[in-house]
Design an enzyme around this catalytic site. Sequence first.
Site, mmCIF file in Angstrom:
data_model
loop_
_atom_site.group_PDB
_atom_site.id
_atom_site.type_symbol
_atom_site.label_atom_id
_atom_site.label_comp_id
_atom_site.label_asym_id
_atom_site.label_seq_id
_atom_site.Cartn_x
_atom_site.Cartn_y
_atom_site.Cartn_z
ATOM 1 N N HIS A 153 35.062 43.536 52.409
ATOM 2 C CA HIS A 153 35.433 43.015 51.085
ATOM 3 C C HIS A 153 36.895 42.564 51.038
ATOM 4 O O HIS A 153 37.272 41.809 50.148
ATOM 5 C CB HIS A 153 35.147 44.074 50.016
ATOM 6 C CG HIS A 153 33.679 44.311 49.838
ATOM 7 N ND1 HIS A 153 32.966 43.832 48.758
ATOM 8 C CD2 HIS A 153 32.769 44.929 50.626
ATOM 9 C CE1 HIS A 153 31.690 44.168 48.886
ATOM 10 N NE2 HIS A 153 31.545 44.846 50.016
ATOM 11 N N ASP A 356 44.005 38.607 48.495
ATOM 12 C CA ASP A 356 42.813 39.273 47.962
ATOM 13 C C ASP A 356 41.601 38.748 48.720
ATOM 14 O O ASP A 356 41.534 37.541 49.006
ATOM 15 C CB ASP A 356 42.664 38.909 46.471
ATOM 16 C CG ASP A 356 42.061 40.040 45.655
ATOM 17 O OD1 ASP A 356 41.377 40.897 46.248
ATOM 18 O OD2 ASP A 356 42.261 40.057 44.423
HETATM 19 P P1 ADQ Z 1 38.763 44.935 43.991
HETATM 20 O O1 ADQ Z 1 40.056 44.989 44.727
HETATM 21 O O2 ADQ Z 1 38.394 46.117 43.214
HETATM 22 O O3 ADQ Z 1 37.564 44.586 44.959
HETATM 23 P P2 ADQ Z 1 38.059 42.592 42.209
HETATM 24 O O4 ADQ Z 1 37.287 41.658 43.025
HETATM 25 O O5 ADQ Z 1 38.989 41.924 41.277
HETATM 26 O O6 ADQ Z 1 38.923 43.612 43.045
HETATM 27 O O7 ADQ Z 1 37.054 43.466 41.388
HETATM 28 C C1 ADQ Z 1 37.454 44.354 40.404
HETATM 29 C C2 ADQ Z 1 36.260 44.679 39.529
HETATM 30 O O8 ADQ Z 1 36.578 45.818 38.738
HETATM 31 C C3 ADQ Z 1 35.921 43.565 38.566
HETATM 32 O O9 ADQ Z 1 34.544 43.521 38.392
HETATM 33 C C4 ADQ Z 1 36.637 43.970 37.290
HETATM 34 O O10 ADQ Z 1 36.011 43.545 36.107
HETATM 35 C C5 ADQ Z 1 36.587 45.477 37.365
HETATM 36 N N1 ADQ Z 1 37.812 46.044 36.750
HETATM 37 C C6 ADQ Z 1 39.066 45.945 37.199
HETATM 38 N N2 ADQ Z 1 39.915 46.575 36.371
HETATM 39 C C7 ADQ Z 1 39.169 47.068 35.373
HETATM 40 C C8 ADQ Z 1 39.446 47.816 34.201
HETATM 41 N N3 ADQ Z 1 40.687 48.187 33.862
HETATM 42 N N4 ADQ Z 1 38.418 48.166 33.417
HETATM 43 C C9 ADQ Z 1 37.160 47.816 33.730
HETATM 44 N N5 ADQ Z 1 36.829 47.101 34.809
HETATM 45 C C10 ADQ Z 1 37.816 46.734 35.618
HETATM 46 C C11 ADQ Z 1 37.384 44.420 46.377
HETATM 47 C C12 ADQ Z 1 38.290 43.374 47.026
HETATM 48 C C13 ADQ Z 1 38.167 42.048 46.291
HETATM 49 C C14 ADQ Z 1 36.713 41.600 46.250
HETATM 50 C C15 ADQ Z 1 35.804 42.723 45.758
HETATM 51 C C16 ADQ Z 1 34.340 42.380 45.922
HETATM 52 O O11 ADQ Z 1 39.635 43.814 47.044
HETATM 53 O O12 ADQ Z 1 38.959 41.047 46.928
HETATM 54 O O13 ADQ Z 1 36.576 40.508 45.382
HETATM 55 O O14 ADQ Z 1 36.028 43.937 46.479
HETATM 56 O O15 ADQ Z 1 34.072 42.020 47.233
#
Ligand code: ADQ
Length: 469
Positions: A153, A356
């Site tokens: 990821h 990211d």
């Molecule tokens: P993350 O680093 O966790 O994922 P991201 O892809 O932005 O990053 O996903 C975060 C998820 O958590 C989103 O669905 C978001 O809505 C939710 N989220 C974040 N903060 C939140 C909050 N305060 N309250 C509720 N929900 C929240 C890792 C990798 C990424 C990759 C994903 C999926 O680092 O690059 O996109 O996995 O592969």
Amino acid sequence: MSRLVVFSNRLPLGSSPSGGLVVALGRTMEQRGGVWIGATPGKSGTGQHTLQSYEGASFDRHALHLPEGEYNDYYLGYSNSVLWPLFHGRTDLLDVEEGQLAAYSSVNRKMAEASVNLIQEGDVIWIHDYHFIPLAAELRKLGVNNPIGFFLHTPFPSSNNVRAMSHKEFLLDWLAAYDLVGLQTQRDVSALIEVCRATFGGQLLSDGRIRCKGQDIWAASFPIGIDAKTFRQTAETQEMTSPRIDPGQKLLIGVDRLDYSKGLPHKFRGFQRFLEDQDSESERLTLLQIASPTRENVEAYQDIRRQLEQLSGEVNGEFAELGYMPIQYIHRAVPRDYLAGLYRRAAIGLVTPLIDGMNLVAKEYVTAQDSSDPGVLILSESAGAAEQLGIGALTINPFDPSSIASAIRKAVAMPLTERIERHQAMWDEISLHDVYWWTETFLNRLDKNASSRRKRSRSIADLETMLRG
Ligand code: ADQ
């Protein structure tokens, strides 16, 4: 359809996930069923390392309970103080301690031993993320011949960063045990090819395999998606009743785990630059930043938290007026439905990671918009999502505050027709390549690769028999 057995460090046990992996895979597993196995600290003492099952989901859930010390060395230690910074180009944050790699390897071995009896003939195994890279090699040692795929990821590290890794040759052995290594973007696939070439003297074969030191790695990019249609419906039906937000207020929204890779201080500095350049007559904008706590026992995460609290205080101290607070900073997770409504309400989505793997927030923001009057996505060119959404987003360099400030100005002034056009281009991409497309494409390719591996081993066995005979 084969039964799917998924491994990831985290299991979906809570009500509102705030990590990309659990959000994405949760939708897949709810639809398809199967088995999901994770790891968790606690239940120390027995030293048995057996799996505990959890009821209450439409798929089977099992967790490997690890003694706290061992879990910390594997999870907070090697996974999050070595691999995570390394994979995100932050070798300055590497915190290498003796014993962590041994704990990481042994947790992977124990996970293989604890789960091997659950695996049936015909199952397809899908292992996720950097916590479990060695797991396929451990399962193979126990005689598992099922198709095994891996999805990373995070970004794949550059050869410069891999150089900082002790025992880097392990990485090659670990990856070669998979039938398919899935990466988020083309950029990551190029990085893997370059690492194999520069570090291990490998080469790309004509059928797409990468051959390194007599071992083959099959890698391809599968950009992860979201459950776009459902999330769009949620945003449409979600009523915005938050008493904290004035309906006339123009919002920029940021939603991130509180991680140093997400460029949160850079986002605040960019917004600060925008406020500094703004004249006193201009419309007031509020940055609503929701940052969920994460890995708080790792020192680098405590630093980023302090830095953000200080920065938001500084900006608010300088620009707040009676009835106007420029930055609303909320340090907790919020329910996903509520989040969908907030995205829809915001005129600008501000996504500024320094690096990211993908960034699902960018896709969620676009999905939640009203297509007849959509907001504008400002997106870091260093997020994996920029490979797909560069067609409609305003892309920025997160290291340059003036790049963020000028994108905010452009977004505020953007005419409706341009907003609609840009949004449509991004929505077409997100709805076509959603999370179901991602799962299906990955699993189809895994099936093909595993069949061709079996065919190759059969031909080698036949040849050996012929030569012996
Ligand atoms: P993350 O680093 O966790 O994922 P991201 O892809 O932005 O990053 O996903 C975060 C998820 O958590 C989103 O669905 C978001 O809505 C939710 N989220 C974040 N903060 C939140 C909050 N305060 N309250 C509720 N929900 C929240 C890792 C990798 C990424 C990759 C994903 C999926 O680092 O690059 O996109 O996995 O592969």
